[in-house]
Design an enzyme around this catalytic site. Structure first.
Site, PDB file in Angstrom:
ATOM      1  N   GLU A  99      40.203  81.580  58.047  1.00 59.83           N
ATOM      2  CA  GLU A  99      40.940  82.527  58.442  1.00 59.83           C
ATOM      3  C   GLU A  99      41.570  82.569  59.840  1.00 59.83           C
ATOM      4  O   GLU A  99      42.378  83.146  60.060  1.00 59.83           O
ATOM      5  CB  GLU A  99      40.447  84.095  57.781  1.00 59.83           C
ATOM      6  CG  GLU A  99      39.534  84.647  58.745  1.00 59.83           C
ATOM      7  CD  GLU A  99      38.051  83.870  58.973  1.00 59.83           C
ATOM      8  OE1 GLU A  99      37.651  83.962  60.058  1.00 59.83           O
ATOM      9  OE2 GLU A  99      37.933  83.137  58.367  1.00 59.83           O
ATOM     10  N   ASP A 103      38.292  81.571  53.882  1.00 59.50           N
ATOM     11  CA  ASP A 103      37.023  81.452  54.972  1.00 59.50           C
ATOM     12  C   ASP A 103      37.589  80.595  56.136  1.00 59.50           C
ATOM     13  O   ASP A 103      37.068  80.812  57.109  1.00 59.50           O
ATOM     14  CB  ASP A 103      35.828  81.237  54.238  1.00 59.50           C
ATOM     15  CG  ASP A 103      34.760  81.459  55.413  1.00 59.50           C
ATOM     16  OD1 ASP A 103      34.989  82.485  56.014  1.00 59.50           O
ATOM     17  OD2 ASP A 103      33.512  80.810  55.099  1.00 59.50           O
ATOM     18  N   LYS A 151      31.382  83.968  51.627  1.00 60.62           N
ATOM     19  CA  LYS A 151      30.190  83.300  52.274  1.00 60.62           C
ATOM     20  C   LYS A 151      28.767  83.953  51.593  1.00 60.62           C
ATOM     21  O   LYS A 151      28.937  85.051  50.883  1.00 60.62           O
ATOM     22  CB  LYS A 151      30.144  83.852  53.705  1.00 60.62           C
ATOM     23  CG  LYS A 151      31.250  83.355  54.717  1.00 60.62           C
ATOM     24  CD  LYS A 151      30.917  84.108  55.975  1.00 60.62           C
ATOM     25  CE  LYS A 151      31.969  83.651  57.052  1.00 60.62           C
ATOM     26  NZ  LYS A 151      31.986  82.244  57.330  1.00 60.62           N
ATOM     27  N   ASP A 199      33.858  89.036  59.157  1.00 59.88           N
ATOM     28  CA  ASP A 199      33.974  88.040  58.282  1.00 59.88           C
ATOM     29  C   ASP A 199      33.156  87.640  57.123  1.00 59.88           C
ATOM     30  O   ASP A 199      31.932  87.233  57.107  1.00 59.88           O
ATOM     31  CB  ASP A 199      34.200  86.675  59.099  1.00 59.88           C
ATOM     32  CG  ASP A 199      34.909  85.374  58.428  1.00 59.88           C
ATOM     33  OD1 ASP A 199      35.445  85.839  57.301  1.00 59.88           O
ATOM     34  OD2 ASP A 199      34.696  84.340  58.697  1.00 59.88           O
ATOM     35  N   ASP A 202      32.463  87.481  65.051  1.00 59.28           N
ATOM     36  CA  ASP A 202      33.605  86.540  64.849  1.00 59.28           C
ATOM     37  C   ASP A 202      34.716  86.948  65.708  1.00 59.28           C
ATOM     38  O   ASP A 202      35.819  86.660  65.513  1.00 59.28           O
ATOM     39  CB  ASP A 202      33.920  86.552  63.303  1.00 59.28           C
ATOM     40  CG  ASP A 202      34.375  85.253  62.940  1.00 59.28           C
ATOM     41  OD1 ASP A 202      34.412  84.097  63.996  1.00 59.28           O
ATOM     42  OD2 ASP A 202      35.072  85.200  61.936  1.00 59.28           O
ATOM     43  N   ARG A 218      42.152  80.500  62.086  1.00 57.15           N
ATOM     44  CA  ARG A 218      43.343  79.694  62.326  1.00 57.15           C
ATOM     45  C   ARG A 218      44.704  80.241  61.701  1.00 57.15           C
ATOM     46  O   ARG A 218      45.830  80.018  62.533  1.00 57.15           O
ATOM     47  CB  ARG A 218      43.325  78.380  61.676  1.00 57.15           C
ATOM     48  CG  ARG A 218      43.348  77.814  60.213  1.00 57.15           C
ATOM     49  CD  ARG A 218      42.702  76.950  59.756  1.00 57.15           C
ATOM     50  NE  ARG A 218      41.220  76.591  59.798  1.00 57.15           N
ATOM     51  CZ  ARG A 218      40.397  75.608  59.943  1.00 57.15           C
ATOM     52  NH1 ARG A 218      40.859  74.465  59.392  1.00 57.15           N
ATOM     53  NH2 ARG A 218      39.182  75.855  60.038  1.00 57.15           N
ATOM     54  N   LYS A 253      41.005  84.991  68.774  1.00 52.16           N
ATOM     55  CA  LYS A 253      40.317  85.496  67.202  1.00 52.16           C
ATOM     56  C   LYS A 253      39.598  86.675  67.294  1.00 52.16           C
ATOM     57  O   LYS A 253      38.616  86.790  67.889  1.00 52.16           O
ATOM     58  CB  LYS A 253      39.940  84.133  66.808  1.00 52.16           C
ATOM     59  CG  LYS A 253      39.298  84.611  65.446  1.00 52.16           C
ATOM     60  CD  LYS A 253      38.472  83.552  64.791  1.00 52.16           C
ATOM     61  CE  LYS A 253      37.673  83.763  63.566  1.00 52.16           C
ATOM     62  NZ  LYS A 253      36.737  82.763  63.215  1.00 52.16           N
TER      63      LYS A 253
END
Length: 523
Positions: free
Chosen positions: A372, A370, A300, A293, A311, A374, A288
Site C-alpha cells: 500500500e 499489503d 498480515k 498497517d 509505518d 507505493r 509514507k
C-alpha cells in the site's frame, strides 16, 4: 530534550553533577593487536588536569580502576569535595589515533547512558583532536581539532543517547539528564555556535520522529496525526494545508483513498511549505504515513503487525525535517507531503484486483493490498511535482525486501539523478546514518510493472522487491525532476537499544535529510 551549552570556563570549576573526561587506549605493537588490551589507559590533557585536581596520580589511579580506555568503557570516581562536581566519569575513547566524528557521536551516547541518573554534566571532549573523514570514508585531515566537527558530533550523541519515551508510563523514571555543557577554548566558541545550532536542530528532528513513531496507533490515526503535525508546525513560518477525504476525492487522489477506505478514520494528505523569500532551490520530501498497517485484505500475520505503528516513519521524517529547516531559517524552499492513511480490512476495504486511478491519471491494478505504501506515495509524488519542486526525495518504510538485502542498519537509496544521489550519500556519511545505493534498473525490470487490465500493477513477485517498488514510484516522477527514494523499512525501528537509541523508533534518516538541505543552501 537535553539542553546544551558552550563555555570557555575551566572544566575543573564546573559545579555540576558529573564532569566527563576521556581516556585513550594505549597503542600496542602490531604483533599484539589480537591480544585483549589490559594496560591502563592514557588520559587526555583534560583528564590529566582533572585527576591532578583530585590529588591522585593518574597512572596509579587508572591502573587501580582497571580503566583501559577501551571504546565506550566507563569508570566513575567520587570527587569527595576536591572539585565542585559530585563525580568524575572517565570514558574510554579507544586508540588515540582513531577518534572520528562517528566514534565521538557514539561516545556521546554512552555518556548520556552513564549519566542517566545525573541532572547536569560538563565535558571537554569537544576539544579532542579527531580524524576528519571524507564523504567516501577516506582520511582527509588526521588528528585535527575542529570545534564545528566535534561539537556537532558530541552534541548529537549526547542528545540522542539521552532520549526517553515515557508518555504512557504511570510511574516517572528516576532522575534524567537535563543539561550538558561543552567546554572549549574561547577562540573556538564562535565557530562552534553554528555547529551546535545544527546539532540541536538535527537531534530535535530525530527525536520528534521517535516520539511520533513510538506513539500507539490509536492516538495517531490519520485525522489526529494531521492535527498533531499542524500543531507541531505552529509558529514556525511553515504553511500547513490539510486535504481531508472530500478534498482528496475531488482532487483524484485515488491511491491514498484506496488504501484508507477500509478504515473508520479517513485518510489525509498534509502539505507543509517552508518558503523563505531568498530560497536558492525548491525541494520536496514526500513521506509514507501509514498510521497502522494490517495489510488490508491481504492480511498480515499478527506477529508481523507488532511494529506496524512505525509505518508512518517516512511522514514523521518529512514533518520533522521541514520544521528543522524553518528553525534554522535555511534559504531553501522545502515542501513536505505527508500521505496519511490507515490500512485496515473491512467491508469497504480495497479488494485484490481492484483498479484505482491515481492523482497523475495513471491506473493501477491492486494485486496485493499489503503493498500500500507505493499507492499513497504515487499520489504524494504527483502532488509534490505539481508544486514545482525541482528535486523530490520520498522516504518510506516500503519493503521487507530491503531488510533482507541490507539488514537493520543500512537504508536503501534508489534514484535517477547521480548528483542528488551523491549528495544524499555524502550527507548520510556525515550524519552516520548509512545509505547504500541500489540500481534503478529501468531497462531490465520496468516492463514487469505493466498491469493486465490497467496501466500498472502494484506488485510483481518476490525477486528484486525493493527495486520493483522504486520503479513503480519512478513512473509518477515527471521528466526533468530529480528524484531519490529512501527505503527505510530496516532502519526506522530498532528491536535493540544502543548508545544512540532506545528500543522503538530511531529517527533515521532525519539528520541525513537536514544535512542535505544545509548543504543545498550552501552550494
Amino acid at each position: 530534550m537535553l539542553e546544551l551549552d558552550l563555555t570557555d570556563a575551566s572544566l575543573a570549576d564546573a559545579a555540576v553533577d558529573l564532569v566527563v573526561v576521556g581516556i585513550h587506549a594505549q597503542a600496542r605493537p602490531a604483533e599484539e593487536r589480537d591480544v585483549p588490551p589490559s594496560a591502563p589507559g592514557r588520559p587526555t590533557p583534560g583528564a590529566a588536569a582533572v585527576l591532578a585536581a583530585l590529588g591522585v596520580d593518574a597512572a596509579e589511579e587508572l591502573a587501580a580502576l582497571g580503566a583501559t580506555g577501551a571504546l565506550g568503557s566507563c569508570v566513575r570516581l567520587a570527587t569527595r569535595g576536591a572539585l565542585p562536581a559530585r563525580a568524575v566519569l572517565l570514558v574510554g575513547l579507544g586508540p588515540v589515533d582513531g577518534v572520528t566524528r562517528e566514534r565521538l557521536r557514539r561516545v556521546g551516547g554512552v555518556i548520556a547512558g552513564a549519566a542517566a541518573r545525573d541532572v547536569t554534566l560538563a565535558t571537554d571532549l569537544a576539544t579532542l583532536p579527531i580524524v576528519v573523514l571524507g564523504d567516501a570514508g577516506a582520511d582527509v585531515t588526521p588528528g585535527t581539532a575542529d570545534p564545528a566537527e566535534t561539537v556537532r558530533a558530541l552534541a548529537e550523541g549526547l542528545t540522542l543517547g539521552a532520549y526517553r519515551f515515557d508518555a504512557y508510563r504511570t510511574r516517572p523514571r528516576p532522575v534524567q539528564l537535563e543539561r550538558a555543557t561543552l567546554h572549549l577554548a574561547s577562540a573556538d566558541l564562535e565557530p562552534a555556535r553554528a555547529a551546535l545550532s545544527l546539532a540541536r536542530a538535527g537531534a530535535r528532528a530525530a527525536l520528534t520522529v521517535r516520539d511520533l513513531v513510538n506513539t500507539p496507533p490509536q492516538d495517531k490515526r490519520p485525522p489526529v496525526l494531521a492535527e498533531r503535525v499542524s500543531a507541531l508546525l505552529e509558529g514556525t513560518g511553515v504553511t500547513v494545508t490539510v486535504l481531508d477525504e472530500g478534498a482528496l476525492a475531488a482532487g483524484g487522489y485515488g491511491g491514498i483513498l484506496a488504501v484508507g477506505q477500509g478504515s473508520s478514520a479517513p485518510p489525509r494528505l498534509v502539505e507543509l511549505d517552508w518558503s523563505p523569500p531568498d530560497a536558492v532551490a525548491h525541494v520536496a520530501i514526500v513521506g509514507k504515513g501509514i498510521t497502522f498497517d494490517t495489510g488490508g485484505i491481504s492480511l498480515k500475520p499478527s506477529e508481523a503487525m507488532e511494529t506496524m505503528k512505525m509505518d508512518m516513519a517516512g511522514a514523521a521524517t518529512a514533518a520533522a525535517v521541514v520544521r528543522a529547516a524553518a528553525e534554522l531559517a535555511l534559504p531553501v524552499r522545502v515542501t513536505g507531503v505527508l500521505c496519511l492513511a490507515e490500512n485496515m480490512p473491512s467491508g469497504t476495504a480495497t479488494r485484490v484486483s481492484d483498479v484505482l486511478t491515481t492523482r497523475s491519471g495513471r491506473t493501477v491494478e491492486v494485486m496485493n493490498t499489503d503493498a500500500e505504501g507505493r499507492l499513497v506515495l504515487a499520489d504524494g509524488i504527483a502532488h509534490a511535482a505539481e508544486r514545482g519542486a525541482s528535486a523530490i526525495v520520498d522516504v518510506a518504510t516500503l519493503t521487507g525486501a530491503v531488510v533482507v538485502a541490507l539488514g537493520d542498519e543500512i537504508a536503501a537509496l534508489i534514484g535517477d539523478d547521480d548528483v542528488l544521489a551523491e549528495a544524499l550519500l555524502a550527507s548520510a556519511a556525515r550524519a552516520d546514518e548509512p545509505l547504500w545505493r541500489l540500481p534503478l534498473a529501468k531497462d531490465l525490470y520496468a516492463d514487469k510493472l505493466e498491469g493486465m487490465h490497467a496501466d500498472l500493477r502494484n506488485v510483481t513477485g518476490r525477486p528484486a522487491g525493493t527495486i520493483m517498488a522504486a520503479l513503480f514510484l519512478h513512473r509518477f516522477v515527471p521528466p526533468g525532476v530529480a528524484w531519490a527514494h529512501l527505503d527505510i523499512a530496516g532502519v526506522a525501528w530498532s528491536a535493540e537499544a544502543g548508545p544512540l537509541r532506545t528500543k522503538g523508533g530511531t529517527g533515521a534518516p532525519a539528520r541525513t535529510l537536514l544535512d542535505w538541505l544545509v548543504a543545498t543552501a550552501e552550494r
